[in-house]
Design an enzyme around this catalytic site. Structure first.
Site, PDB file in Angstrom:
ATOM      1  N   SER A   9       0.863  -1.191   0.000  1.00 17.12           N
ATOM      2  CA  SER A   9       0.000   0.000   0.000  1.00 17.12           C
ATOM      3  C   SER A   9       0.892   1.232   0.000  1.00 17.12           C
ATOM      4  O   SER A   9       2.029   1.189   0.497  1.00 17.12           O
ATOM      5  CB  SER A   9      -0.852   0.000   1.270  1.00 17.12           C
ATOM      6  OG  SER A   9      -1.358   1.302   1.521  1.00 17.12           O
ATOM      7  N   TYR A  68      -0.322  -0.108  10.391  1.00 20.26           N
ATOM      8  CA  TYR A  68      -0.657  -0.557   9.021  1.00 20.26           C
ATOM      9  C   TYR A  68       0.503  -0.255   8.073  1.00 20.26           C
ATOM     10  O   TYR A  68       0.952  -1.124   7.312  1.00 20.26           O
ATOM     11  CB  TYR A  68      -1.933   0.134   8.548  1.00 20.26           C
ATOM     12  CG  TYR A  68      -2.360  -0.250   7.144  1.00 20.26           C
ATOM     13  CD1 TYR A  68      -2.757  -1.554   6.843  1.00 20.26           C
ATOM     14  CD2 TYR A  68      -2.371   0.695   6.110  1.00 20.26           C
ATOM     15  CE1 TYR A  68      -3.154  -1.904   5.555  1.00 20.26           C
ATOM     16  CE2 TYR A  68      -2.776   0.348   4.825  1.00 20.26           C
ATOM     17  CZ  TYR A  68      -3.165  -0.950   4.550  1.00 20.26           C
ATOM     18  OH  TYR A  68      -3.551  -1.294   3.270  1.00 20.26           O
TER      19      TYR A  68
HETATM   20  N1  LIG Z   1      -8.764  -1.071  -0.787  1.00 23.74           N
HETATM   21  C1  LIG Z   1      -7.747  -0.214  -0.856  1.00 23.74           C
HETATM   22  O1  LIG Z   1      -7.937   0.990  -1.059  1.00 23.74           O
HETATM   23  C2  LIG Z   1      -6.334  -0.691  -0.670  1.00 23.74           C
HETATM   24  C3  LIG Z   1      -5.292   0.243  -0.783  1.00 23.74           C
HETATM   25  C4  LIG Z   1      -3.984  -0.172  -0.589  1.00 23.74           C
HETATM   26  C5  LIG Z   1      -3.738  -1.506  -0.308  1.00 23.74           C
HETATM   27  N2  LIG Z   1      -4.764  -2.401  -0.193  1.00 23.74           N
HETATM   28  C6  LIG Z   1      -4.438  -3.811   0.128  1.00 23.74           C
HETATM   29  O2  LIG Z   1      -5.153  -4.664  -0.738  1.00 23.74           O
HETATM   30  C7  LIG Z   1      -5.336  -5.922  -0.095  1.00 23.74           C
HETATM   31  C8  LIG Z   1      -6.759  -6.393  -0.309  1.00 23.74           C
HETATM   32  O3  LIG Z   1      -7.633  -5.527   0.401  1.00 23.74           O
HETATM   33  P1  LIG Z   1      -9.147  -5.228  -0.044  1.00 23.74           P
HETATM   34  O4  LIG Z   1      -9.232  -3.781  -0.272  1.00 23.74           O
HETATM   35  O5  LIG Z   1      -9.565  -6.147  -1.107  1.00 23.74           O
HETATM   36  O6  LIG Z   1      -9.921  -5.512   1.329  1.00 23.74           O
HETATM   37  P2  LIG Z   1     -10.873  -6.713   1.774  1.00 23.74           P
HETATM   38  O7  LIG Z   1     -12.022  -6.879   0.857  1.00 23.74           O
HETATM   39  O8  LIG Z   1     -11.143  -6.486   3.224  1.00 23.74           O
HETATM   40  O9  LIG Z   1      -9.948  -7.981   1.574  1.00 23.74           O
HETATM   41  C9  LIG Z   1      -8.989  -8.370   2.510  1.00 23.74           C
HETATM   42  C10 LIG Z   1      -9.021  -9.861   2.613  1.00 23.74           C
HETATM   43  O10 LIG Z   1      -8.080 -10.285   3.607  1.00 23.74           O
HETATM   44  C11 LIG Z   1      -8.658 -11.351   4.313  1.00 23.74           C
HETATM   45  N3  LIG Z   1      -8.074 -11.507   5.640  1.00 23.74           N
HETATM   46  C12 LIG Z   1      -8.090 -10.626   6.668  1.00 23.74           C
HETATM   47  N4  LIG Z   1      -7.509 -11.170   7.748  1.00 23.74           N
HETATM   48  C13 LIG Z   1      -7.127 -12.423   7.401  1.00 23.74           C
HETATM   49  C14 LIG Z   1      -6.484 -13.477   8.077  1.00 23.74           C
HETATM   50  N5  LIG Z   1      -6.124 -13.389   9.372  1.00 23.74           N
HETATM   51  N6  LIG Z   1      -6.235 -14.615   7.405  1.00 23.74           N
HETATM   52  C15 LIG Z   1      -6.598 -14.751   6.108  1.00 23.74           C
HETATM   53  N7  LIG Z   1      -7.227 -13.786   5.419  1.00 23.74           N
HETATM   54  C16 LIG Z   1      -7.487 -12.641   6.059  1.00 23.74           C
HETATM   55  C17 LIG Z   1     -10.134 -10.969   4.417  1.00 23.74           C
HETATM   56  O11 LIG Z   1     -10.880 -12.115   4.668  1.00 23.74           O
HETATM   57  P3  LIG Z   1     -11.963 -12.191   5.861  1.00 23.74           P
HETATM   58  O12 LIG Z   1     -13.248 -12.291   5.147  1.00 23.74           O
HETATM   59  O13 LIG Z   1     -11.565 -13.442   6.574  1.00 23.74           O
HETATM   60  O14 LIG Z   1     -11.848 -10.980   6.733  1.00 23.74           O
HETATM   61  C18 LIG Z   1     -10.392 -10.394   3.052  1.00 23.74           C
HETATM   62  O15 LIG Z   1     -10.794 -11.398   2.127  1.00 23.74           O
HETATM   63  C19 LIG Z   1      -4.919  -5.738   1.356  1.00 23.74           C
HETATM   64  O16 LIG Z   1      -3.643  -6.278   1.562  1.00 23.74           O
HETATM   65  C20 LIG Z   1      -4.886  -4.238   1.514  1.00 23.74           C
HETATM   66  O17 LIG Z   1      -3.992  -3.814   2.531  1.00 23.74           O
HETATM   67  C21 LIG Z   1      -6.054  -2.028  -0.389  1.00 23.74           C
END
Ligand SMILES: NC(=O)c1ccc[n+]([C@@H]2O[C@H](COP(=O)([O-])OP(=O)(O)OC[C@H]3O[C@@H](n4cnc5c(N)ncnc54)[C@H](OP(=O)(O)O)[C@@H]3O)[C@@H](O)[C@H]2O)c1
Length: 336
Positions: free
Chosen positions: A173, A199
């Site tokens: 990120s 984070y």
């Molecule tokens: N969205 C943004 O703007 C953004 C920006 C920069 C970086 N990112 C990065 O992109 C990645 C994906 O995020 P997203 O935006 O798609 O959010 P998201 O929909 O919340 O996806 C995150 C995923 O991680 C899983 N997860 C959380 N804790 C876990 C654990 N202990 N073990 C296994 N799985 C776990 C969640 O599953 P559960 O259903 O089990 O919670 C969920 O499927 C992340 O690494 C995030 O930091 C996102």
């Protein structure tokens, strides 16, 4: 969400950076259009929601067999059913993985059979409001976002090496820029806990994981890169309270989510992950950080540029010495 969108001034010559024809708003499927992944096997952590689900869709639709690694495999059932109905798509299955528990990562790797071509370390949690520790005493964001992925990737290393030209893709990120890894106090035992610092540190650690793997595993034909997906409204923001979401400008007075103009859809947000996982355009690239479907410039600390523009990578996240030190730290933490 304006705290992390202050891009910096390039510290190096931009012309040497790897670019592709794809811009910030290309979708995951567009970046691998025409790529045939039949016969390839992929694991996507956090693949049941958000960017992970879009990554799974793109890889499977191109023919890859994809394992969705998720805490609750039942959550992936609708996605598995959806892709089973897509003609020519690779088989999609779900397997349990809790990244905050190193035993779960070890069990996942033990159950894995055969070579692994693509590992997308995508799962993550963001800005837990209070300091939360795992049973091992690790700060939860560092445990989930970095240490769990380190445990998984290193345990799967033999399978990645067996593939011959495997790719490790680590979803970081832009928040990494605000937080170098604090080797003296990674779990906030002595410094005050700050949700964003925790984070950001975990996301610096994610880039360093790619740098470390690139250094260690090049001889196995494995490439490893990290990326910033951009800004996308997903479940990731669930720990942020409404007042903060309003202050970021992404929640209106009626409680509706209101993406800012430069925000991406999940399909666009997954594009750089999929590019790195499968596109021939970046074959051989390793140890680098990408955003908006291109390699990002290294930026000086504190440098500021226009809101919403690609913001670059901090030198502290690409430092080979820190990558080696973190690899040793994580190895020792898992042994303890
Ligand atoms: N969205 C943004 O703007 C953004 C920006 C920069 C970086 N990112 C990065 O992109 C990645 C994906 O995020 P997203 O935006 O798609 O959010 P998201 O929909 O919340 O996806 C995150 C995923 O991680 C899983 N997860 C959380 N804790 C876990 C654990 N202990 N073990 C296994 N799985 C776990 C969640 O599953 P559960 O259903 O089990 O919670 C969920 O499927 C992340 O690494 C995030 O930091 C996102």
């Amino acid at each position: 969400m304006t705290t992390n969108i202050q891009p910096g001034t390039p510290a190096r010559d931009d012309s040497a950076l790897l670019t592709t024809p794809f811009g910030p708003h290309a979708t995951a499927r567009e970046v691998i259009g025409g790529v045939d992944l039949h016969g390839r096997r992929a694991v996507v952590t956090g693949g049941a929601s958000g960017l992970g689900a879009e990554t799974v869709r793109a890889l499977a639709t191109a023919g890859a067999q994809v394992t969705v690694a998720t805490r609750r495999p039942a959550d992936a059932a609708p996605l598995v059913r959806e892709l089973a109905a897509v003609p020519g798509a690779g088989r999609v299955t779900a397997h349990a993985l809790d990244l905050s528990d190193p035993a779960s990562a070890a069990a996942f790797a033990r159950d894995w059979r055969g070579p692994l071509d693509i590992l997308v370390a995508n799962a993550g949690i963001m800005a837990l409001p209070t300091r939360t520790l795992t049973p091992a005493g690790w700060e939860m964001q560092l445990a989930t976002n970095h240490l769990g992925h380190f445990a998984l990737a290193t345990a799967l290393h033999p399978a990645l090496a067996a593939a011959g030209a495997a790719r490790l893709v680590v979803v970081s990120s832009g928040a990494h820029r605000d937080a170098p890894f604090d080797f003296d106090d990674p779990h906030f035992a002595r410094r005050p806990y700050d949700p964003w610092a925790a984070y950001g540190q975990s996301k610096t650690a994610d880039v360093l994981l790619a740098v470390g793997a690139a250094r260690r595993w090049a001889g196995d034909g494995i490439t490893a890169n990290a990326l910033n997906p951009g800004y996308i409204l997903t479940r990731l923001q669930r720990h942020i309270d409404d007042a903060t979401m309003r202050a970021f400008g992404v929640l209106d007075d009626e409680g509706n989510l209101t993406p800012l103009p430069y925000y991406k859809t999940p399909e666009q947000g997954a594009a750089t992950s999929v590019l790195l996982a499968a596109s021939p355009l970046v074959a051989g690239a390793t140890g680098s950080y990408f955003e908006d479907n291109r390699q990002a410039p290294t930026v000086r600390p504190g440098a500021v540029a226009e809101e919403g523009r690609p913001a670059g990578v901090a030198a502290h996240a690409l430092d080979p010495g820190s990558a080696d030190r973190l690899w040793e730290y994580a190895t020792a933490a898992l042994r303890a």
